[in-house]
Scaffold this motif. Structure first.
Motif, PDB file in Angstrom:
ATOM      1  N   ASP A  98      34.540  37.289   2.474  1.00 33.33           N
ATOM      2  CA  ASP A  98      33.321  37.000   1.725  1.00 33.33           C
ATOM      3  C   ASP A  98      32.084  37.674   2.301  1.00 33.33           C
ATOM      4  N   LEU A  99      32.196  38.316   3.458  1.00 28.55           N
ATOM      5  CA  LEU A  99      31.088  39.077   4.010  1.00 28.55           C
ATOM      6  C   LEU A  99      30.974  40.422   3.283  1.00 28.55           C
ATOM      7  N   PRO A 100      29.775  40.884   3.005  1.00 33.99           N
ATOM      8  CA  PRO A 100      29.630  42.240   2.454  1.00 33.99           C
ATOM      9  C   PRO A 100      30.205  43.269   3.428  1.00 33.99           C
ATOM     10  N   VAL A 101      30.986  44.211   2.909  1.00 25.67           N
ATOM     11  CA  VAL A 101      31.672  45.195   3.741  1.00 25.67           C
ATOM     12  C   VAL A 101      31.216  46.592   3.339  1.00 25.67           C
ATOM     13  N   ILE A 102      30.768  47.360   4.323  1.00 27.97           N
ATOM     14  CA  ILE A 102      30.272  48.715   4.113  1.00 27.97           C
ATOM     15  C   ILE A 102      31.250  49.695   4.733  1.00 27.97           C
ATOM     16  N   ALA A 103      31.662  50.702   3.972  1.00 30.60           N
ATOM     17  CA  ALA A 103      32.536  51.755   4.489  1.00 30.60           C
ATOM     18  C   ALA A 103      31.680  52.926   4.965  1.00 30.60           C
ATOM     19  N   GLN A 104      31.839  53.288   6.225  1.00 31.51           N
ATOM     20  CA  GLN A 104      31.179  54.458   6.816  1.00 31.51           C
ATOM     21  C   GLN A 104      32.207  55.585   6.823  1.00 31.51           C
ATOM     22  N   ILE A 105      32.112  56.501   5.849  1.00 32.11           N
ATOM     23  CA  ILE A 105      33.194  57.463   5.611  1.00 32.11           C
ATOM     24  C   ILE A 105      32.781  58.855   6.078  1.00 32.11           C
ATOM     25  N   GLU A 106      33.543  59.352   7.035  1.00 29.14           N
ATOM     26  CA  GLU A 106      33.342  60.700   7.554  1.00 29.14           C
ATOM     27  C   GLU A 106      34.687  61.421   7.558  1.00 29.14           C
ATOM     28  N   GLY A 107      34.665  62.733   7.388  1.00 27.16           N
ATOM     29  CA  GLY A 107      35.878  63.525   7.527  1.00 27.16           C
ATOM     30  C   GLY A 107      36.962  63.144   6.541  1.00 27.16           C
ATOM     31  N   ASN A 108      38.182  63.022   7.049  1.00 27.21           N
ATOM     32  CA  ASN A 108      39.335  62.722   6.203  1.00 27.21           C
ATOM     33  C   ASN A 108      39.321  61.273   5.725  1.00 27.21           C
ATOM     34  N   CYS A 109      39.496  61.103   4.428  1.00 24.36           N
ATOM     35  CA  CYS A 109      39.680  59.770   3.819  1.00 24.36           C
ATOM     36  C   CYS A 109      40.801  59.924   2.802  1.00 24.36           C
ATOM     37  N   MET A 110      42.034  59.830   3.307  1.00 23.52           N
ATOM     38  CA  MET A 110      43.212  60.134   2.507  1.00 23.52           C
ATOM     39  C   MET A 110      44.155  58.934   2.428  1.00 23.52           C
ATOM     40  N   GLY A 111      44.822  58.763   1.299  1.00 22.72           N
ATOM     41  CA  GLY A 111      45.856  57.751   1.171  1.00 22.72           C
ATOM     42  C   GLY A 111      45.382  56.373   1.599  1.00 22.72           C
ATOM     43  N   ALA A 112      45.866  55.912   2.734  1.00 28.09           N
ATOM     44  CA  ALA A 112      45.463  54.607   3.254  1.00 28.09           C
ATOM     45  C   ALA A 112      43.955  54.522   3.428  1.00 28.09           C
ATOM     46  N   GLY A 113      43.314  55.654   3.753  1.00 27.19           N
ATOM     47  CA  GLY A 113      41.860  55.649   3.891  1.00 27.19           C
ATOM     48  C   GLY A 113      41.166  55.354   2.579  1.00 27.19           C
ATOM     49  N   VAL A 114      41.638  55.954   1.492  1.00 32.16           N
ATOM     50  CA  VAL A 114      41.084  55.659   0.170  1.00 32.16           C
ATOM     51  C   VAL A 114      41.325  54.197  -0.175  1.00 32.16           C
ATOM     52  N   GLU A 115      42.484  53.678   0.185  1.00 29.64           N
ATOM     53  CA  GLU A 115      42.789  52.271  -0.101  1.00 29.64           C
ATOM     54  C   GLU A 115      41.842  51.340   0.652  1.00 29.64           C
ATOM     55  N   ILE A 116      41.617  51.602   1.929  1.00 30.35           N
ATOM     56  CA  ILE A 116      40.712  50.753   2.713  1.00 30.35           C
ATOM     57  C   ILE A 116      39.287  50.871   2.183  1.00 30.35           C
ATOM     58  N   ALA A 117      38.860  52.096   1.891  1.00 27.68           N
ATOM     59  CA  ALA A 117      37.517  52.277   1.332  1.00 27.68           C
ATOM     60  C   ALA A 117      37.370  51.546   0.002  1.00 27.68           C
TER      61      ALA A 117
END
Length: 255
Positions: A98-117
């Motif tokens: 329930d806490l607001p979650v901010i994704a700090q995205i640098e470099g590769n954001c692939m597969g599992a990274g896209v899912e987490i983001a």
């Protein structure tokens, strides 16, 4: 066992770091389980106001740790356990926080990274960030729950492009398609993510949690009418009274 999830708390903000830098923070089974534990714990921390999720060493997450895959991917039961328990356990813990979650995205954001983001509420990226899910090159599809999550956040057209063409897209493209909230020079991304977290931390925490619960229910297909019976239970809360009183007194609220 490769990689781990690091947690740092400061100024009512939790910083969750995906740490497997030799593999651009690819997620191992252990990391998925740790992600679930970390976010389940954060959900219980009433003093916290926001979470920043980042990767270590200039990359967000390059996907799954493929070196582990031969241990479990070639049998349906082992594959189901991995996706339904390890991966979805971690992702759902982020979504359910329930806490607001901010994704700090640098470099590769692939597969599992896209899912987490896709689990995060606000996504801040650098111009150098790259996004995709080119698992068709590895001979397997995206698991159903994970595909539903990604398609909801990136949009069906972009999900089709990522999964069917194995397309890798840049940050300005994902900004134009509504997945990202801002794109900055790479060096400015960490400061921007923290500043957004600090701004959220100064706002009403109960309201943020209630908004997240409402948005999560709506995203899950629950109609607004189903939320009405308990939607106004906050009426007599101290936070509600303080916000209105501060506005009338022309002073900053003390949340």
């Amino acid at each position: 066992m490769s990689g781990h999830i690091r947690l740092h708390l400061e100024d009512a903000i939790a910083r969750v770091t995906l740490s497997n830098p030799s593999k651009f923070n690819a997620m191992s089974r252990a990391m998925w389980r740790e992600l679930r534990q970390v976010f389940t714990g954060l959900q219980q921390r009433s003093e916290l106001r926001a979470v920043v999720v980042a990767g270590e060493g200039g990359h967000f997450c390059a996907g799954g740790d493929i070196a582990e895959y031969t241990d479990f991917r070639f049998h349906p039961d082992g594959l189901r356990d991995f996706h339904e328990n390890d991966v979805w356990g971690g992702l759902s813990a982020v979504v359910d926080c329930d806490l607001p979650v901010i994704a700090q995205i640098e470099g590769n954001c692939m597969g599992a990274g896209v899912e987490i983001a896709s689990c995060c509420d606000i996504r801040v990226a650098g111009h150098g960030a790259r996004f995709g899910a080119p698992i068709a090159k590895l001979g397997f599809p995206m698991a159903p729950r994970e595909a539903a999550l990604v398609a909801r956040e990136v949009g069906l057209a972009t999900a089709r492009q990522m999964l069917l063409e194995a397309a890798v897209l840049d940050a300005p493209t994902l900004l134009a398609r509504g997945f990202l909230h801002t794109v900055l020079h790479d060096a400015d991304v960490p400061a921007e993510a923290r500043q957004r977290a600090l701004r959220i931390a100064r706002l009403a925490p109960q309201a943020a949690r209630l908004n997240k619960q409402t948005l999560r229910a709506l995203a899950g297909g629950q109609g607004a009418e189903a939320l009405v019976p308990t939607a106004y239970d906050y009426a007599d809360s101290a936070e509600h009274r303080e916000g209105i009183a501060a506005f009338l007194a022309k002073r900053p609220p003390n949340f």
